[in-house]
Design an enzyme around this catalytic site. Sequence first.
Site, PDB file in Angstrom:
ATOM      1  CB  THR A   1      -0.948  -0.002   1.216  1.00 52.18           C
ATOM      2  OG1 THR A   1      -1.872  -1.079   1.065  1.00 52.18           O
ATOM      3  CG2 THR A   1      -1.714   1.308   1.318  1.00 52.18           C
TER       4      THR A   1
ATOM      5  CD  GLN B   1      -2.077 -10.505  -4.545  1.00 49.04           C
ATOM      6  OE1 GLN B   1      -1.558 -11.628  -4.604  1.00 49.04           O
ATOM      7  NE2 GLN B   1      -2.699 -10.068  -3.453  1.00 49.04           N
TER       8      GLN B   1
ATOM      9  CB  SER C   1       3.613  -6.514  -0.598  1.00 51.96           C
ATOM     10  OG  SER C   1       3.322  -6.955   0.711  1.00 51.96           O
TER      11      SER C   1
ATOM     12  CB  CYS D   1     -16.367  -3.176   4.555  1.00 51.29           C
ATOM     13  SG  CYS D   1     -17.485  -3.773   5.815  1.00 51.29           S
TER      14      CYS D   1
END
Lengths: 376, 377
Positions: B67, B170, B190, B317
């Site tokens: 991120t 990914q 990542s 969420c």
Amino acid sequence: MTILPAKLPGTPIAVAMSGGVDSSTVAAMLKREGHELVGLTMQLWNQRRLAGQEGMPEQVQGRCCSIDDVYDARRVAEMLAIPYYVVNHQERFERDVIRPFVEEYLAGRTPIPCSLCNNHLKFDQLLLTARQIGAEQIATGHYARNEYDPERGRWILKRPADASKDQTYFLFGLTQEQLSRTLFPLGGFTKPEVRELARGYGLALATKADSQEICFIPGGDYKHFIDAYLEEQGEVVPDTAGELVSVGGEARGHHAGIHNFTVGQRKGLGLASPSPLYVISIDSERKQVTVGTEQELQRESLRAQRLNWISIAGLEGEMRAQVKIRHRHDPAWATLRTTGADEVEVRFDEPVRAVTPGQAAVFYLEDEVVGGGWIV
Amino acid sequence: MDANATTPLLPEVLETMRPFLLEQFGNASSIHQEGQQARSAVEHARGSVAQFLGCRPSEIVFTSGGTESDNLAVFGSVRAGDHVITSAVEHHAVLHAVERLSERGVDVEFLPVDGQGVLAAEDVRKALRPNTSLISVMMANNETGVLQPVEEIGRIAGEAGIRFHVDAVQAAGKIPIDVASIGCQLLSISGHKMHGPQGIGALFVRRSTRLEPLSAGGAHERQRRAGTENVAGIVGLGAAAEYAMCSGGAERMRSLRDRLETGLLACAGGVNGGEAARVPNTTNLWFRSLGSDSLDGEALVIALDLKGLAVSSGAACSSGANEPSHVLEAMGVTADRARSSLRFSLHRGTSEDEIDRAIELVTSQVTRMRELSVVTR
């Protein structure tokens, strides 16, 4: 003689966890009894959706599906070492609770979202989710009792030990199938006893405040909620402004929209009068709100439709029952009579105050719920 | 079976990290011996990651993860008045970053994908404008595993002289990555998606690419990322990169993934993005109930988890509930089918037994849910 619902061995019980004291205590109690449990919280509404719109609070401190409540529920589940999941039922909630809530007000009625949520979400969708994941029963923190009567061959919904917390009025829509799969472990306790139990179980939230208002309307300002919701949906807020009239039909003034009123309301009429005036009835077609005296608010009868029967299979002819016409109402004796397919007339022994379309009429015999329907 | 969420830390990776969490606790910026040891470990890892991506060590910036790498690439490249091109199926780390930019006067264009989730490179060319300052497209999708034509897009970007960022979070560890053949200026990875630790990532920044840092502070990472280096994490990422280069388990993953897919297609409705080129570890399947009804994917995920099989559906969420997948929506998948879709993702340690057990568990659970839908209907 009646039989308490047996906790089925071999399958987990799904506990509906809201993050409040009651459902957390249920989870701890069942865990202590040695049952295999799964904790479920329903995500029903996103408070942020309407936050900051006109009349709606900027900061969301609400009780409905707030991150804080989910956090609390999750912590309890962790402490009890039970699997825990949040399930998203927002679409269904909007369709079956929010939409009807808005539409009922716009039609001049006063809805009960909690009953709709019980009927369509908690004891329908959540029970289905529970069964899909292998739990055959759900347990909730409602104050109510639920027993099987082999003589009548029916599941009976009964008032709880704590009359001040009685939630049976909101549960009248439960079917026999739903009742047969539901446990109300708090039915025999008073709220102070439940808080005491919670403390005993070491639950940090034992002193957490009760939820009060409609869960998706923090602050309770439903009028602004309706406006904000329709605006978000890109729909025009219908103009339901019109006349205030007396019971005799003479004009008494103007009002800004019928959804601002509920039968029995006294505040906000903007009328000067020697004796107090109340909303007597609301005519959505003519956009008229009839006002009158306390005396004119009394009703001898009502009609209820979309019925659900619990202790009996159905009503043939007449029966005597005590009838509750709003959550905070002492049941009044009345005679029920079938007046159509899925309709009964309720004739009260003594007139009752403020019969409100959109609310439920729930029929009781002593502490049993006979059934109920929606006041038209 | 949810390796696209995270992969297990390899024991040998942990071993390389351990000294830097315990006795060798130096700050890599200090001038003393302890600091120099930490610095040397960081630079060794930088070399490994550079080799892994086919770039120079000086082109690697360590971050806190995918991120932050994506955010640094996006926020560090764009100014008000610019035009940015991205796709509708990016990870939220890019999507939400560019959405924030659009609130600040940046013109953001989300290119559509086809029914298989693939972006047409030609659409990128058509979307170019004089003020386009960044193209950001992922290499592999996190939900479907579908690969984007990043080399083609890289050529288009190169011809137009436009900066190109690739979110390769990914892809890393599943297919080879070579920043030279992609032709990008920026590329994110990542650690924990490739058997390294959580909390560490890297951004490849091609030499002489100007990048505005996200944080103000010290001159770490060539003034691109202020803050004391996460030495143990960096060492772990370096070790994970070395492992990924030499382990060569991709073909094994592919054959296990295909075996899973074939096994599940007996009860699944189909594979989302199944006709596109994909990373070898991911399959995204949708499940039918009875008739035309779709199965409730959320209940399926929970039921499988209770039986010890971890898979995922959609995105989570803030409360932890599932949200509808923007990726499947962009592919034109109906809301119903999207709700019934599950992602299975393997890692290098996934065994044949696990695959067979997964097939068995999913099949019996889907059958159970179908039977229940008859009873409750």
